[in-house]
Motif scaffolding. Sequence first.
Motif, mmCIF file in Angstrom:
data_model
loop_
_atom_site.group_PDB
_atom_site.id
_atom_site.type_symbol
_atom_site.label_atom_id
_atom_site.label_comp_id
_atom_site.label_asym_id
_atom_site.label_seq_id
_atom_site.Cartn_x
_atom_site.Cartn_y
_atom_site.Cartn_z
ATOM 1 N N LEU A 148 0.823 -1.200 0.000
ATOM 2 C CA LEU A 148 0.000 0.000 0.000
ATOM 3 C C LEU A 148 0.860 1.254 0.000
ATOM 4 O O LEU A 148 0.581 2.220 -0.703
ATOM 5 N N LEU A 149 1.857 1.258 0.784
ATOM 6 C CA LEU A 149 2.667 2.457 0.912
ATOM 7 C C LEU A 149 3.840 2.476 -0.065
ATOM 8 O O LEU A 149 4.458 3.508 -0.274
ATOM 9 N N GLU A 150 4.129 1.402 -0.568
ATOM 10 C CA GLU A 150 5.235 1.241 -1.475
ATOM 11 C C GLU A 150 6.526 1.717 -0.832
ATOM 12 O O GLU A 150 7.394 2.299 -1.455
ATOM 13 N N ARG A 151 6.619 1.453 0.367
ATOM 14 C CA ARG A 151 7.842 1.781 1.069
ATOM 15 C C ARG A 151 8.098 0.729 2.117
ATOM 16 O O ARG A 151 7.236 -0.061 2.446
ATOM 17 N N GLU A 152 9.229 0.771 2.692
ATOM 18 C CA GLU A 152 9.605 -0.210 3.698
ATOM 19 C C GLU A 152 9.275 0.345 5.063
ATOM 20 O O GLU A 152 9.489 1.515 5.338
ATOM 21 N N ILE A 153 8.753 -0.585 5.943
ATOM 22 C CA ILE A 153 8.359 -0.194 7.284
ATOM 23 C C ILE A 153 9.410 -0.716 8.236
ATOM 24 O O ILE A 153 9.896 -1.825 8.121
ATOM 25 N N THR A 154 9.701 0.086 9.237
ATOM 26 C CA THR A 154 10.681 -0.316 10.227
ATOM 27 C C THR A 154 10.056 -1.263 11.230
ATOM 28 O O THR A 154 8.834 -1.393 11.313
ATOM 29 N N ASP A 155 10.931 -1.874 12.034
ATOM 30 C CA ASP A 155 10.433 -2.828 13.045
ATOM 31 C C ASP A 155 9.584 -2.123 14.084
ATOM 32 O O ASP A 155 8.628 -2.708 14.596
ATOM 33 N N GLU A 156 9.886 -0.929 14.410
ATOM 34 C CA GLU A 156 9.071 -0.181 15.379
ATOM 35 C C GLU A 156 7.676 0.054 14.829
ATOM 36 O O GLU A 156 6.688 -0.126 15.530
ATOM 37 N N ASP A 157 7.625 0.486 13.592
ATOM 38 C CA ASP A 157 6.327 0.699 12.961
ATOM 39 C C ASP A 157 5.559 -0.615 12.906
ATOM 40 O O ASP A 157 4.342 -0.671 13.153
ATOM 41 N N ASN A 158 6.261 -1.640 12.605
ATOM 42 C CA ASN A 158 5.671 -2.967 12.497
ATOM 43 C C ASN A 158 5.089 -3.406 13.841
ATOM 44 O O ASN A 158 3.941 -3.851 13.914
ATOM 45 N N SER A 159 5.846 -3.297 14.902
ATOM 46 C CA SER A 159 5.385 -3.702 16.232
ATOM 47 C C SER A 159 4.180 -2.890 16.655
ATOM 48 O O SER A 159 3.218 -3.409 17.225
ATOM 49 N N GLU A 160 4.223 -1.601 16.359
ATOM 50 C CA GLU A 160 3.116 -0.721 16.733
ATOM 51 C C GLU A 160 1.844 -1.099 15.986
ATOM 52 O O GLU A 160 0.766 -1.178 16.563
ATOM 53 N N LEU A 161 1.966 -1.345 14.701
ATOM 54 C CA LEU A 161 0.806 -1.739 13.902
ATOM 55 C C LEU A 161 0.256 -3.090 14.361
ATOM 56 O O LEU A 161 -0.959 -3.295 14.447
ATOM 57 N N ILE A 162 1.143 -4.000 14.655
ATOM 58 C CA ILE A 162 0.717 -5.342 15.086
ATOM 59 C C ILE A 162 -0.046 -5.249 16.392
ATOM 60 O O ILE A 162 -1.113 -5.853 16.536
ATOM 61 N N GLU A 163 0.478 -4.519 17.340
ATOM 62 C CA GLU A 163 -0.179 -4.384 18.633
ATOM 63 C C GLU A 163 -1.556 -3.752 18.463
ATOM 64 O O GLU A 163 -2.516 -4.150 19.101
ATOM 65 N N GLN A 164 -1.620 -2.778 17.609
ATOM 66 C CA GLN A 164 -2.899 -2.093 17.375
ATOM 67 C C GLN A 164 -3.897 -3.035 16.731
ATOM 68 O O GLN A 164 -5.046 -3.122 17.147
ATOM 69 N N VAL A 165 -3.478 -3.797 15.717
ATOM 70 C CA VAL A 165 -4.373 -4.727 15.016
ATOM 71 C C VAL A 165 -4.822 -5.852 15.966
ATOM 72 O O VAL A 165 -5.997 -6.218 16.001
ATOM 73 N N LEU A 166 -3.883 -6.367 16.755
ATOM 74 C CA LEU A 166 -4.215 -7.462 17.672
ATOM 75 C C LEU A 166 -5.155 -7.010 18.752
ATOM 76 O O LEU A 166 -6.089 -7.737 19.146
ATOM 77 N N SER A 167 -4.944 -5.819 19.285
ATOM 78 C CA SER A 167 -5.856 -5.337 20.327
ATOM 79 C C SER A 167 -7.241 -5.114 19.742
ATOM 80 O O SER A 167 -8.249 -5.400 20.400
ATOM 81 N N ASP A 168 -7.321 -4.621 18.514
ATOM 82 C CA ASP A 168 -8.639 -4.465 17.868
ATOM 83 C C ASP A 168 -9.270 -5.833 17.628
ATOM 84 O O ASP A 168 -10.476 -6.035 17.822
#
Length: 172
Positions: A148-168
């Motif tokens: 979607l973003l056509e860019r690379e995501i860092t591990d911090e961004d990744n962890s933050e997104l994962i936590e947010q998706v899992l909590s939802d």
Amino acid sequence: MVLFLSDNIFKTLGLGWQSILFYAINLLILIGGLVLLLYRPIKRMIKNKREAIDATFEENEKLKKESETLRADYDKTLEEMKSENARIAANAAIAAQERADAIVSEAQEQAQAIVASAKRDALYQKEQLKNEYRDSVNTLAVQITEKLLEREITDEDNSELIEQVLSDWEDN
């Protein structure tokens, strides 16, 4: 007349007073001899037989009393044996019940241990699945986000997104 009649009878038979006296004395001697030779021995024999029969009756009575005593002892012993058998059977039933209770208790403990082990395994598997889902969701989310973003995501961004998706996801 009676005297005359008796005289005629004795004369006709050829008997005189001496013959009659002789026959009477012979009769008394014969009776005395029979008494001495037959009556007294027979009486003694009957007395001995009666004493033997009385002794037999006394022995029978003694044996009867003894058998009644033995019968009473037998009945008493039999009753004691019956009560002892009942007591032994009751003790055996109590022991069997205690053993059955112990077996049931042991089985319940084993069942509880199995249930506890199954719960631990289920929780462990749940955590494993959760971790696998996180990894899968993480990988999938990264791939989707990169596309979607056509860019690379860092591990911090990744962890933050994962936590947010899992909590939802867990809230739903």
